[in-house]
Design a protein around this motif. Structure first.
Motif, PDB file in Angstrom:
ATOM      1  N   GLY A  85       0.849  -1.186   0.000  1.00 41.19           N
ATOM      2  CA  GLY A  85       0.000   0.000   0.000  1.00 41.19           C
ATOM      3  C   GLY A  85       0.883   1.233   0.000  1.00 41.19           C
ATOM      4  N   ARG A  86       0.271   2.372  -0.233  1.00 39.23           N
ATOM      5  CA  ARG A  86       1.018   3.621  -0.158  1.00 39.23           C
ATOM      6  C   ARG A  86       0.468   4.458   0.989  1.00 39.23           C
ATOM      7  NH1 ARG A  86       3.349   6.409  -4.733  1.00 39.23           N
ATOM      8  NH2 ARG A  86       1.812   8.027  -4.512  1.00 39.23           N
ATOM      9  N   THR A  87       1.367   4.942   1.830  1.00 37.85           N
ATOM     10  CA  THR A  87       0.914   5.842   2.882  1.00 37.85           C
ATOM     11  C   THR A  87       1.705   7.136   2.753  1.00 37.85           C
ATOM     12  OG1 THR A  87       2.531   4.865   4.347  1.00 37.85           O
ATOM     13  CG2 THR A  87       0.265   4.105   4.595  1.00 37.85           C
ATOM     14  N   LEU A  88       1.233   8.151   3.421  1.00 34.58           N
ATOM     15  CA  LEU A  88       1.931   9.428   3.381  1.00 34.58           C
ATOM     16  C   LEU A  88       2.632   9.670   4.706  1.00 34.58           C
ATOM     17  CD1 LEU A  88      -0.672  11.810   1.676  1.00 34.58           C
ATOM     18  CD2 LEU A  88       1.426  10.874   0.697  1.00 34.58           C
ATOM     19  N   VAL A  89       3.911  10.029   4.615  1.00 37.81           N
ATOM     20  CA  VAL A  89       4.645  10.440   5.809  1.00 37.81           C
ATOM     21  C   VAL A  89       4.663  11.960   5.826  1.00 37.81           C
ATOM     22  CG1 VAL A  89       6.917  10.520   6.892  1.00 37.81           C
ATOM     23  CG2 VAL A  89       6.117   8.402   5.855  1.00 37.81           C
ATOM     24  N   THR A  90       4.233  12.541   6.928  1.00 38.34           N
ATOM     25  CA  THR A  90       4.287  13.999   7.041  1.00 38.34           C
ATOM     26  C   THR A  90       5.604  14.401   7.695  1.00 38.34           C
ATOM     27  OG1 THR A  90       1.901  14.061   7.272  1.00 38.34           O
ATOM     28  CG2 THR A  90       3.082  16.040   7.922  1.00 38.34           C
ATOM     29  N   ALA A  91       6.512  14.949   6.895  1.00 37.02           N
ATOM     30  CA  ALA A  91       7.829  15.327   7.414  1.00 37.02           C
ATOM     31  C   ALA A  91       7.777  16.711   8.060  1.00 37.02           C
ATOM     32  CB  ALA A  91       8.863  15.308   6.294  1.00 37.02           C
ATOM     33  N   VAL A  92       7.004  17.607   7.448  1.00 37.45           N
ATOM     34  CA  VAL A  92       6.833  18.959   7.988  1.00 37.45           C
ATOM     35  C   VAL A  92       5.339  19.234   8.001  1.00 37.45           C
ATOM     36  CG1 VAL A  92       7.232  21.413   7.528  1.00 37.45           C
ATOM     37  CG2 VAL A  92       9.103  19.787   7.236  1.00 37.45           C
ATOM     38  N   ASP A  93       4.859  19.742   9.144  1.00 35.99           N
ATOM     39  CA  ASP A  93       3.424  19.780   9.375  1.00 35.99           C
ATOM     40  C   ASP A  93       2.956  21.207   9.670  1.00 35.99           C
ATOM     41  OD1 ASP A  93       0.857  18.996   9.883  1.00 35.99           O
ATOM     42  OD2 ASP A  93       1.296  17.963  11.773  1.00 35.99           O
ATOM     43  N   ALA A 111      12.818  14.913  12.776  1.00 32.67           N
ATOM     44  CA  ALA A 111      11.875  15.980  13.144  1.00 32.67           C
ATOM     45  C   ALA A 111      11.405  16.784  11.933  1.00 32.67           C
ATOM     46  CB  ALA A 111      12.514  16.912  14.165  1.00 32.67           C
ATOM     47  N   GLY A 112      12.220  16.788  10.872  1.00 32.10           N
ATOM     48  CA  GLY A 112      11.843  17.553   9.678  1.00 32.10           C
ATOM     49  C   GLY A 112      12.781  18.706   9.367  1.00 32.10           C
ATOM     50  N   LYS A 113      13.947  18.726  10.018  1.00 32.16           N
ATOM     51  CA  LYS A 113      14.879  19.835   9.820  1.00 32.16           C
ATOM     52  C   LYS A 113      15.429  19.877   8.387  1.00 32.16           C
ATOM     53  CE  LYS A 113      17.616  18.276  13.025  1.00 32.16           C
ATOM     54  NZ  LYS A 113      16.887  17.051  13.408  1.00 32.16           N
ATOM     55  N   SER A 114      15.972  18.754   7.955  1.00 35.32           N
ATOM     56  CA  SER A 114      16.567  18.741   6.612  1.00 35.32           C
ATOM     57  C   SER A 114      15.510  18.975   5.545  1.00 35.32           C
ATOM     58  CB  SER A 114      17.284  17.406   6.361  1.00 35.32           C
ATOM     59  OG  SER A 114      18.365  17.268   7.250  1.00 35.32           O
ATOM     60  N   THR A 115      14.333  18.450   5.763  1.00 38.05           N
ATOM     61  CA  THR A 115      13.242  18.668   4.801  1.00 38.05           C
ATOM     62  C   THR A 115      12.927  20.159   4.703  1.00 38.05           C
ATOM     63  OG1 THR A 115      12.356  16.499   5.363  1.00 38.05           O
ATOM     64  CG2 THR A 115      10.874  18.000   4.211  1.00 38.05           C
ATOM     65  N   THR A 116      12.876  20.850   5.846  1.00 40.90           N
ATOM     66  CA  THR A 116      12.635  22.301   5.825  1.00 40.90           C
ATOM     67  C   THR A 116      13.726  22.998   5.014  1.00 40.90           C
ATOM     68  OG1 THR A 116      11.804  22.102   8.098  1.00 40.90           O
ATOM     69  CG2 THR A 116      12.194  24.325   7.272  1.00 40.90           C
ATOM     70  N   ILE A 117      14.969  22.620   5.286  1.00 37.64           N
ATOM     71  CA  ILE A 117      16.088  23.266   4.600  1.00 37.64           C
ATOM     72  C   ILE A 117      16.023  23.017   3.097  1.00 37.64           C
ATOM     73  CG2 ILE A 117      18.592  23.078   4.295  1.00 37.64           C
ATOM     74  CD1 ILE A 117      18.855  23.227   7.254  1.00 37.64           C
ATOM     75  N   LYS A 118      15.637  21.821   2.708  1.00 40.97           N
ATOM     76  CA  LYS A 118      15.525  21.528   1.274  1.00 40.97           C
ATOM     77  C   LYS A 118      14.411  22.348   0.626  1.00 40.97           C
ATOM     78  CE  LYS A 118      17.611  16.996   1.691  1.00 40.97           C
ATOM     79  NZ  LYS A 118      17.303  15.602   2.048  1.00 40.97           N
ATOM     80  N   MET A 124      15.056  27.684  17.465  1.00 41.47           N
ATOM     81  CA  MET A 124      13.759  27.079  17.159  1.00 41.47           C
ATOM     82  C   MET A 124      13.911  25.586  17.335  1.00 41.47           C
ATOM     83  SD  MET A 124      11.953  28.720  13.893  1.00 41.47           S
ATOM     84  CE  MET A 124      13.367  29.476  13.186  1.00 41.47           C
ATOM     85  N   VAL A 125      12.983  24.999  18.040  1.00 42.44           N
ATOM     86  CA  VAL A 125      13.022  23.549  18.216  1.00 42.44           C
ATOM     87  C   VAL A 125      11.832  22.979  17.470  1.00 42.44           C
ATOM     88  CG1 VAL A 125      12.973  21.635  19.841  1.00 42.44           C
ATOM     89  CG2 VAL A 125      14.092  23.773  20.485  1.00 42.44           C
ATOM     90  N   ILE A 126      12.089  22.037  16.570  1.00 41.99           N
ATOM     91  CA  ILE A 126      10.945  21.397  15.929  1.00 41.99           C
ATOM     92  C   ILE A 126      10.897  19.928  16.314  1.00 41.99           C
ATOM     93  CG2 ILE A 126      10.883  23.037  14.014  1.00 41.99           C
ATOM     94  CD1 ILE A 126      11.655  20.675  12.232  1.00 41.99           C
ATOM     95  N   ASP A 127       9.681  19.444  16.386  1.00 43.62           N
ATOM     96  CA  ASP A 127       9.457  18.062  16.768  1.00 43.62           C
ATOM     97  C   ASP A 127       8.238  17.582  15.987  1.00 43.62           C
ATOM     98  OD1 ASP A 127       9.874  15.732  18.043  1.00 43.62           O
ATOM     99  OD2 ASP A 127       9.154  16.379  20.004  1.00 43.62           O
ATOM    100  N   HIS A 128       8.339  16.412  15.392  1.00 42.37           N
ATOM    101  CA  HIS A 128       7.257  15.885  14.566  1.00 42.37           C
ATOM    102  C   HIS A 128       6.741  16.915  13.560  1.00 42.37           C
ATOM    103  CE1 HIS A 128       7.140  13.148  18.107  1.00 42.37           C
ATOM    104  NE2 HIS A 128       7.096  12.275  17.129  1.00 42.37           N
TER     105      HIS A 128
END
Ligand SMILES: Nc1ncnc2c1ncn2[C@@H]1O[C@H](COP(=O)(O)OP(=O)(O)OP(=O)(O)O)[C@@H](O)[C@H]1O
Ligand SMILES: [Mg+2]
Length: 319
Positions: free
Chosen positions: A23-31, A51-58, A218-222
């Motif tokens: 199946g395909r599911t979605l992962v939420t990296a940045v919310d 937590a989504g840090k690198s995704t934010t930077i990209k 800034m601290v990000i989590d989930h």
């Protein structure tokens, strides 16, 4: 310099749902993340693994486009105007190099000069300046593959700053560096920020980087912003244990520990005690001094590492 509003990024991932089915599911990296960074700020972007840090930077650099929400960097939409943005942005990923593996450092820089169309005179002056600040002289002629990690990182920082961008984004620039190289990199970043007014967004797991450099954290989590403020405010938000270091005279035994205080380590005459935020250190000192023969006592404030760990775990701050 940076504006994010309601920005999310999801990745489709394939997952086994049965023995043969997938199946395909979605992962939420940045919310639905939102924040702004003003010109000249030096911001630490922290969070646990995933937590989504690198995704934010990209998304800030235009490598990834957001699934929803609005991203602006230097007034531009990064994923649509990547080339224009590149002229105003320097990026360093600690885990990989942007330099050409087989070329001497000097030749990589010359190629970068062409890519960014920096004129020859400005380039020469800028390279001389960065060479001096980062002490690149001894290995400008060395192929990148032969550089140590610390030398390569200094090369990468130079590459990112040759075109004098207004914004520098760093994803774990001190990872794997020894103490001396870390100090060089930190000092350099502080200078670029203070003297050239370069805005810096720094992701790191090294809280020493943060303590030394970042006025704002800034601290990000989930994928969400869990904290945004100064380092002192962060410390106050998630109070952590202080450490009391007690040296006993002779070979006495530690006694008289008040409720809530734990013995965390012991080596010969020296004991380390964890004092929770709601217990007065002065009363612990008095109790211990009354009960045993003390040669020396020192109190250590919690370091930022303890504080952030507490914040990640979401433990409630004591009243
Ligand atoms: N290309 C991708 N495809 C699928 N999932 C991804 C992809 N990139 C990131 N993720 C997921 O998104 C989440 C956030 O990842 P990200 O790399 O942004 O975290 P991070 O905060 O940089 O972590 P670290 O401290 O380990 O570098 C993780 O759950 C990760 O597995
Ligand atoms: Mg990362």
């Amino acid at each position: 310099m940076i504006q994010l509003s309601e920005v999310s990024k999801t990745f489709p991932v394939r997952q086994k749902t049965g023995r043969l089915r997938r199946g395909r599911t979605l992962v939420t990296a940045v919310d639905k993340i939102g924040f702004e960074v003003s010109p000249g700020e030096f911001v630490g972007y922290l969070g646990p693994n995933g937590a989504g840090k690198s995704t934010t930077i990209k998304m800030l650099t235009g490598i990834l486009s957001p699934s929803s929400g609005r991203v602006r960097v230097a007034g531009l939409d990064p994923s649509r105007r990547r080339t224009e943005l590149a002229l105003r942005l320097g990026v360093v990923f600690g885990q990989r190099t942007t330099l050409w593996w087989d070329l001497p450092l000097r030749d990589s820089f010359a190629l970068i000069r062409h890519l960014y169309k920096v004129d020859q005179r400005r380039f020469a002056a800028r390279l001389a300046e960065l060479t001096e600040l980062l002490d690149l002289g001894p290995f400008l002629g060395t192929p990148v593959r032969q550089l140590s990690l610390g030398q390569r990182m200094r090369g990468d920082l130079t590459a990112a700053l040759l075109h004098s961008p207004a914004l520098l984004v760093l994803d774990e620039p001190t990872i794997g560096l020894d103490v001396v190289s870390k100090a060089t990199v930190r000092e350099f970043l502080a200078r670029i920020n203070a003297e050239e007014g370069t805005t810096v967004l720094l992701t790191t797991h090294d809280l020493g980087d943060i303590e030394r450099l970042c006025r704002r954290v800034m601290v990000i989590d989930h994928g969400r912003v869990a904290f945004d403020g100064t380092l002192d405010e962060l410390r106050a938000t998630a109070p952590a244990d202080r450490t009391l270091i007690v040296d006993l005279a002779g070979d006495g035994v530690l006694a008289g520990l008040p409720d809530g205080v734990r013995l965390v380590r012991r080596e010969g005459p020296r004991s380390w005690l964890a004092v929770p935020p709601d217990v007065s250190a002065a009363s612990v000192v008095a109790d211990v001094a009354r009960a045993c023969d003390v040669a020396d006592i020192a109190l250590r404030e919690p370091d930022i590492e303890d504080v952030v760990t507490r914040l990640y775990r979401g433990s409630p701050a004591p009243a």
